[in-house]
Design a protein around this motif. Structure first.
Motif, PDB file in Angstrom:
ATOM      1  N   ARG A 152     133.590  61.566 -24.324  1.00 40.86           N
ATOM      2  CA  ARG A 152     132.414  60.860 -23.818  1.00 40.86           C
ATOM      3  C   ARG A 152     131.788  59.885 -24.817  1.00 40.86           C
ATOM      4  O   ARG A 152     131.153  58.921 -24.437  1.00 40.86           O
ATOM      5  N   ARG A 153     131.951  60.168 -26.108  1.00 43.51           N
ATOM      6  CA  ARG A 153     131.300  59.311 -27.109  1.00 43.51           C
ATOM      7  C   ARG A 153     132.386  58.528 -27.833  1.00 43.51           C
ATOM      8  O   ARG A 153     133.000  59.000 -28.772  1.00 43.51           O
ATOM      9  N   ILE A 154     132.582  57.306 -27.368  1.00 41.84           N
ATOM     10  CA  ILE A 154     133.810  56.575 -27.690  1.00 41.84           C
ATOM     11  C   ILE A 154     133.539  55.347 -28.546  1.00 41.84           C
ATOM     12  O   ILE A 154     132.641  54.554 -28.261  1.00 41.84           O
ATOM     13  N   GLY A 155     134.318  55.218 -29.605  1.00 39.89           N
ATOM     14  CA  GLY A 155     134.211  54.060 -30.492  1.00 39.89           C
ATOM     15  C   GLY A 155     135.465  53.208 -30.436  1.00 39.89           C
ATOM     16  O   GLY A 155     136.479  53.591 -29.844  1.00 39.89           O
ATOM     17  N   PHE A 156     135.410  52.039 -31.048  1.00 36.10           N
ATOM     18  CA  PHE A 156     136.538  51.094 -30.994  1.00 36.10           C
ATOM     19  C   PHE A 156     136.773  50.466 -32.360  1.00 36.10           C
ATOM     20  O   PHE A 156     135.816  50.129 -33.071  1.00 36.10           O
ATOM     21  N   VAL A 157     138.025  50.320 -32.716  1.00 36.25           N
ATOM     22  CA  VAL A 157     138.387  49.580 -33.929  1.00 36.25           C
ATOM     23  C   VAL A 157     139.242  48.387 -33.525  1.00 36.25           C
ATOM     24  O   VAL A 157     140.277  48.554 -32.877  1.00 36.25           O
ATOM     25  N   GLY A 158     138.783  47.200 -33.882  1.00 33.41           N
ATOM     26  CA  GLY A 158     139.509  45.988 -33.488  1.00 33.41           C
ATOM     27  C   GLY A 158     139.567  44.978 -34.616  1.00 33.41           C
ATOM     28  O   GLY A 158     139.244  45.280 -35.758  1.00 33.41           O
ATOM     29  N   THR A 159     140.023  43.773 -34.278  1.00 35.50           N
ATOM     30  CA  THR A 159     140.100  42.728 -35.301  1.00 35.50           C
ATOM     31  C   THR A 159     139.068  41.650 -35.013  1.00 35.50           C
ATOM     32  O   THR A 159     138.568  41.533 -33.902  1.00 35.50           O
ATOM     33  N   ARG A 160     138.822  40.858 -36.024  1.00 34.43           N
ATOM     34  CA  ARG A 160     137.887  39.756 -35.844  1.00 34.43           C
ATOM     35  C   ARG A 160     138.604  38.509 -35.332  1.00 34.43           C
ATOM     36  O   ARG A 160     138.021  37.438 -35.250  1.00 34.43           O
ATOM     37  N   MET A 161     139.859  38.649 -35.005  1.00 34.19           N
ATOM     38  CA  MET A 161     140.648  37.496 -34.586  1.00 34.19           C
ATOM     39  C   MET A 161     140.155  36.984 -33.236  1.00 34.19           C
ATOM     40  O   MET A 161     140.448  37.548 -32.196  1.00 34.19           O
ATOM     41  N   VAL A 162     139.429  35.893 -33.273  1.00 39.49           N
ATOM     42  CA  VAL A 162     138.829  35.365 -32.049  1.00 39.49           C
ATOM     43  C   VAL A 162     139.897  34.956 -31.042  1.00 39.49           C
ATOM     44  O   VAL A 162     139.713  35.068 -29.835  1.00 39.49           O
ATOM     45  N   HIS A 163     141.040  34.489 -31.548  1.00 46.56           N
ATOM     46  CA  HIS A 163     142.030  33.938 -30.640  1.00 46.56           C
ATOM     47  C   HIS A 163     143.088  34.935 -30.205  1.00 46.56           C
ATOM     48  O   HIS A 163     144.086  34.549 -29.614  1.00 46.56           O
ATOM     49  N   ASP A 164     142.890  36.206 -30.519  1.00 44.80           N
ATOM     50  CA  ASP A 164     143.810  37.195 -29.970  1.00 44.80           C
ATOM     51  C   ASP A 164     143.292  37.586 -28.590  1.00 44.80           C
ATOM     52  O   ASP A 164     142.636  38.605 -28.400  1.00 44.80           O
ATOM     53  N   HIS A 165     143.628  36.759 -27.614  1.00 45.38           N
ATOM     54  CA  HIS A 165     143.094  36.952 -26.262  1.00 45.38           C
ATOM     55  C   HIS A 165     143.577  38.234 -25.619  1.00 45.38           C
ATOM     56  O   HIS A 165     142.871  38.837 -24.818  1.00 45.38           O
TER      57      HIS A 165
END
Lengths: 345, 345
Positions: free
Chosen positions: A188-201
């Motif tokens: 229920r308590r969910i986090g996300f790890v991503g990149t700052r790459m704006v163009h990775d659509h």
DNA sequence: CTGAAAGCGCTAACAG
DNA sequence: CTGTTAGCGCTTTCAG
């Protein structure tokens, strides 16, 4: 028999040299070298012998100009250090096998300006086909692709309208399916790890689909952490730590790809965080290179190899306007709790 | 204004179309499009406007044929899924930056037959330079490279004689240095994990140097295990287990690369094998992607990026017969015991 | 600064 | 089965 004018620039070898050495006309030499069947065995042998003896390598630039045909397929991808694109390329090579077509790779570095320059460059060689990652391009790029006289296949992504043909998966739905599985497993308590790459659509669409999937259950991301540059285990480890520090009650982290997800998994193991009970984890791509980790990360197959193969087949068939949507499969691995009320088949 | 003969094959756009659209001679259009300075600003603007309006993309096939110049550099490597070659390529791109030269990659799959075919193909496009991994080639390949009119740089390996230029490290000495470090740290019962790839000459030289280094101390490999196909954590884990089962008294394992070495490290952690006390480990390449593992694997930097950059610089300078040997540095990490009598700086 | 003429090395399209 | 004749679209070279 030495060169009478040693300083004169050595003229590049031509068909004519092979013709003179073999006593066969240039035209027939050309036929033999292109492997055409309408030449007598004896003539063929004479020509081949002379060509080999001289070390003659045909000039395809001249050949391409004369025949208006080029055996090259332009393959345009963001990067080659990503581990996913080499596999796409392997699929393309497989799909092109036996067709005489050769892939030529251009890299965009996730930058629309580079993409435009690379495509312009590729088009100037008049390739027989174009395979390009993604559906988001600058107007100029789209115009060039539209004006190209060869088949164009946009790959990886099916969330949008292609210029010509398309082979890919819906990242939006992939993210949604993962959200669905996570919620069904009770997190229920969910986090996300991503990149700052704006163009990775594609990554952005995956996340959007994921958030929409959560929202369908009245949930939202608790927190997120982002990194710059290429993915690695270290970044996954560090961002996981940062996220957990900031938000100690998280019970799940969704990662933008398996590499950082695996880093998170290693961090949890090192910290003694119970996975999947206390904390669930999931990535994306189904990278087989990570198969040796102590536990298998939940992930989703991105169909890289098949995407490449299918795209290549469209090019070699000269098809236009073909749409192929593949469906990625969820691999729950060891990092998602089994849903409480699921039946065993 | 519609096409009067819709079924007639649309002629490909040429300089002449831009010439007519702009009212400037073909020759001057050509000058503008090649960025030459000797054209008036007004004419230049007219031409550029017309070219953009028409979506004209120059035909480099014709340009290359007429000018006898091609802005392509052939880069020939065994594979792209290896993680090491993408970094070499990044170095090459960096070294080529601003020169107008473009790398074009061909893959040999560690197969001399493929290598020959790929080089023939590349040469038929008359590239401005050739960068090729390794020093071991078939006679035909060596003959083609020798006859090529462009600079040729053989990279990665310096144990042997190049056709023209060379940029690399001595894998033989790299293996020897690692053996030296291991023995100095007190390890005595040493195993090896490698691949069955017959044509990976650099790996073979590393092992030969390693064995020679052991022999200098009166030691020999206790045992070895080999895998087929590409490297992964899983293969490293499985072969480590097999090796230890077969040879329980091993106190060190040398791995042909970091990927399998990291798999071994994970296996030791899972089994509770004390590293580096009970068992030491070392790999090769210094892959930064693995930096997030709980412990840093001992390894040796293979200088991939710099090798690429230096090779590119030789090509762009048109140098011949240049020899560049780089020296890899040993990174002891956490998986080799500190030598007993080493002083702390 | 601009233009005209002559190929670059090969192959398509015909003829024999 | 083999040869001849024209280009492919651009750039080099040399005049204006």
């Amino acid at each position: 028999m030495t060169d009478p004018a040693p300083n004169r620039r050595r003229r590049t070898m031509t068909l004519r040299d092979v013709s003179e050495a073999s006593g066969v006309s240039e035209m027939t030499v050309s036929r033999v070298l292109r492997g055409r069947a309408d030449v007598s065995a004896e003539t063929r042998a004479r020509v081949l012998g002379a060509a080999r003896r001289l070390g003659y390598v045909p000039n395809r630039i001249a050949g391409a100009l004369a025949s208006q045909r080029v055996n090259l397929v332009a393959v345009i991808v963001p990067s080659m250090s990503n581990m996913v694109f080499p596999e796409v390329l392997a699929g393309i090579s497989e799909g092109l096998e036996g067709s005489g077509l050769q892939p030529v790779v251009g890299l965009t570095r996730y930058d629309p300006g580079h993409e435009e320059a690379v495509i312009y460059d590729m088009l100037s060689w008049r390739p027989s086909g174009i395979i390009i990652a993604g559906l988001e391009h600058s107007d100029a790029t789209r115009a060039m692709l539209g004006a190209a006289e060869c088949p164009v296949v946009e790959i990886m992504d099916s969330d949008g309208a292609p210029v010509d043909s398309l082979v890919g998966i819906s990242h939006r739905r992939a993210g949604g399916a993962m959200a669905q599985a996570i919620v069904a497993a009770g997190y229920r308590r969910i986090g996300f790890v991503g990149t700052r790459m704006v163009h990775d659509h594609r990554a952005a669409k995956r996340l959007a689909g994921f958030e929409a999937g959560l929202a369908a259950h009245g949930l939202a991301l608790e927190d997120r952490a982002d990194y710059a540059g290429s993915s690695s285990l270290a970044k996954g480890r560090d961002l996981t730590e940062a996220l957990v520090r900031r938000c100690p009650d998280l019970d799940f982290i969704y990662y933008t790809n398996d590499m950082v997800g695996a880093g998170g998994l290693l961090w949890c193991a090192a910290q003694g965080v119970a996975v999947p009970e206390r904390m669930g984890l999931a990535g994306f791509n189904a990278l087989e290179i990570l198969g040796g980790l102590p536990r298998r990360l939940a992930t989703m197959d991105s169909c890289r190899h098949e995407i490449g193969r299918r795209a290549a087949e469209i090019i070699r068939a000269g098809e236009r306007g073909r749409l192929v949507e593949l469906t990625p499969t969820l691999q729950p691995g060891d990092t998602i709790r089994r849903p409480a009320r699921e039946e065993t088949p």
